[in-house]
Design a protein around this motif. Sequence first.
Motif, PDB file in Angstrom:
ATOM      1  N   GLU A  66     -54.248  53.502  43.370  1.00  0.00           N
ATOM      2  CA  GLU A  66     -53.738  52.147  43.632  1.00  0.00           C
ATOM      3  C   GLU A  66     -53.107  51.546  42.385  1.00  0.00           C
ATOM      4  OE1 GLU A  66     -56.752  53.225  44.404  1.00  0.00           O
ATOM      5  OE2 GLU A  66     -56.765  53.244  46.596  1.00  0.00           O
ATOM      6  N   MET A  83     -59.545  60.959  45.029  1.00  0.00           N
ATOM      7  CA  MET A  83     -58.933  60.845  46.351  1.00  0.00           C
ATOM      8  C   MET A  83     -58.355  62.190  46.806  1.00  0.00           C
ATOM      9  SD  MET A  83     -55.750  58.385  47.582  1.00  0.00           S
ATOM     10  CE  MET A  83     -56.639  56.853  47.378  1.00  0.00           C
ATOM     11  N   ASN A  84     -58.474  62.473  48.080  1.00  0.00           N
ATOM     12  CA  ASN A  84     -57.881  63.688  48.637  1.00  0.00           C
ATOM     13  C   ASN A  84     -56.368  63.675  48.404  1.00  0.00           C
ATOM     14  OD1 ASN A  84     -56.432  65.124  51.022  1.00  0.00           O
ATOM     15  ND2 ASN A  84     -58.516  65.940  51.084  1.00  0.00           N
ATOM     16  N   LEU A  86     -53.896  64.818  50.055  1.00  0.00           N
ATOM     17  CA  LEU A  86     -53.111  64.478  51.243  1.00  0.00           C
ATOM     18  C   LEU A  86     -53.095  62.970  51.471  1.00  0.00           C
ATOM     19  CD1 LEU A  86     -54.175  67.299  53.737  1.00  0.00           C
ATOM     20  CD2 LEU A  86     -52.114  67.177  52.318  1.00  0.00           C
ATOM     21  N   GLN A  87     -54.246  62.342  51.247  1.00  0.00           N
ATOM     22  CA  GLN A  87     -54.309  60.887  51.375  1.00  0.00           C
ATOM     23  C   GLN A  87     -53.468  60.224  50.292  1.00  0.00           C
ATOM     24  OE1 GLN A  87     -58.287  59.285  51.206  1.00  0.00           O
ATOM     25  NE2 GLN A  87     -57.577  57.157  51.214  1.00  0.00           N
ATOM     26  N   ALA A  88     -53.513  60.787  49.079  1.00  0.00           N
ATOM     27  CA  ALA A  88     -52.722  60.235  47.987  1.00  0.00           C
ATOM     28  C   ALA A  88     -51.230  60.339  48.291  1.00  0.00           C
ATOM     29  CB  ALA A  88     -53.045  60.961  46.685  1.00  0.00           C
ATOM     30  N   ARG A  89     -50.818  61.456  48.861  1.00  0.00           N
ATOM     31  CA  ARG A  89     -49.400  61.630  49.216  1.00  0.00           C
ATOM     32  C   ARG A  89     -48.988  60.607  50.275  1.00  0.00           C
ATOM     33  NH1 ARG A  89     -45.718  63.032  46.493  1.00  0.00           N
ATOM     34  NH2 ARG A  89     -46.478  65.132  46.056  1.00  0.00           N
ATOM     35  N   GLU A  90     -49.840  60.429  51.264  1.00  0.00           N
ATOM     36  CA  GLU A  90     -49.528  59.459  52.311  1.00  0.00           C
ATOM     37  C   GLU A  90     -49.441  58.051  51.723  1.00  0.00           C
ATOM     38  OE1 GLU A  90     -51.444  57.878  56.536  1.00  0.00           O
ATOM     39  OE2 GLU A  90     -52.024  59.834  55.730  1.00  0.00           O
ATOM     40  N   THR A  91     -50.298  57.771  50.761  1.00  0.00           N
ATOM     41  CA  THR A  91     -50.338  56.433  50.154  1.00  0.00           C
ATOM     42  C   THR A  91     -49.172  56.208  49.209  1.00  0.00           C
ATOM     43  OG1 THR A  91     -52.762  56.442  50.293  1.00  0.00           O
ATOM     44  CG2 THR A  91     -51.759  54.861  48.782  1.00  0.00           C
ATOM     45  N   TRP A 114     -49.938  72.291  51.343  1.00  0.00           N
ATOM     46  CA  TRP A 114     -50.154  70.899  50.979  1.00  0.00           C
ATOM     47  C   TRP A 114     -49.013  70.423  50.086  1.00  0.00           C
ATOM     48  CZ3 TRP A 114     -55.810  69.023  50.039  1.00  0.00           C
ATOM     49  CH2 TRP A 114     -56.631  69.489  51.075  1.00  0.00           C
TER      50      TRP A 114
END
Length: 209
Positions: A66, A83-84, A86-91, A114
Motif C-alpha cells: 500500500e 502479501m501473495n 498474485l494479490q499484489a499484482r491485482e492491487t 504467475w
Amino acid sequence: MLMFITHPSDRYSIAEEVQMVLEGGCKWIQLRIKDISDEEFRQTALEIIPLCKENEAFLVFDDRVELAMEMGVHGVHLGKNDMNPLQARETMGAEAIIGVTANTADDILRLKGWDVDYVGLGPFRYTTTKKNLSPLLGPDGYREVVNKVREADIPLPIVAIGGITLEDIPEIMATGVNGVAVSGSIINAPNPVKYTRQLIETLNSTKKQ
C-alpha cells in the motif's frame, strides 16, 4: 544486474547509503527496513525517492504494498510471509515491478505462469538478517536450481542474494543467475562508492565471457 538492499548501519543513514551506491552506478534499490512503522518508513522513503529519480534508478519497497502505491515507487519485493504476489499484482497493476523471495527450485517452480518479474534466490551464505532461516545454496546449489528452473521453461530472472561479496561474483554468475543483490559488503567497504563500481564492472565483465 546489481540490486542494492538497504540495511541500517552505525556508519551511514539509509539516504547516505543510497546516495553512495547511486554514485557508484547502481540503478536498482530495494528499501528494506524491518520493524519500523509505516510513518517512519515513509519518512526515509521521502529522502531517497528524489535521489533515485535524479539518477533514473528503480526503487522497490520490501513488502509495504500500500505504501509503495501511495508513494508511486516502481514496485515491491515480497518475502514468503508477505502479501501473495498474485494479490499484489491485482492491487498494483500491470506496470509494477514485483519480486519474490525463493530458497529452493520448488519455490520458483510454483511461480510458473504467475505474473512476477524476478526471483531473489538465496541465501548464498548466512548474514545477520537471514541467519539459519534456510539452507545455504552456494555455487552448486545455484547451478542446480537454475538448471531445474530453466528445464521447466521458466524464464524468470534469478537474482542471487545473501552475504555476497565482490570476490564471489564470477563464481556466482557462472551458475546461470541473472544478477546479484548486495547489502552488507557495500556498506562495510572502506569506500562504498568505489566498491559499488567494482561490483558493476565485475558483473559486466562476467557477462561478456
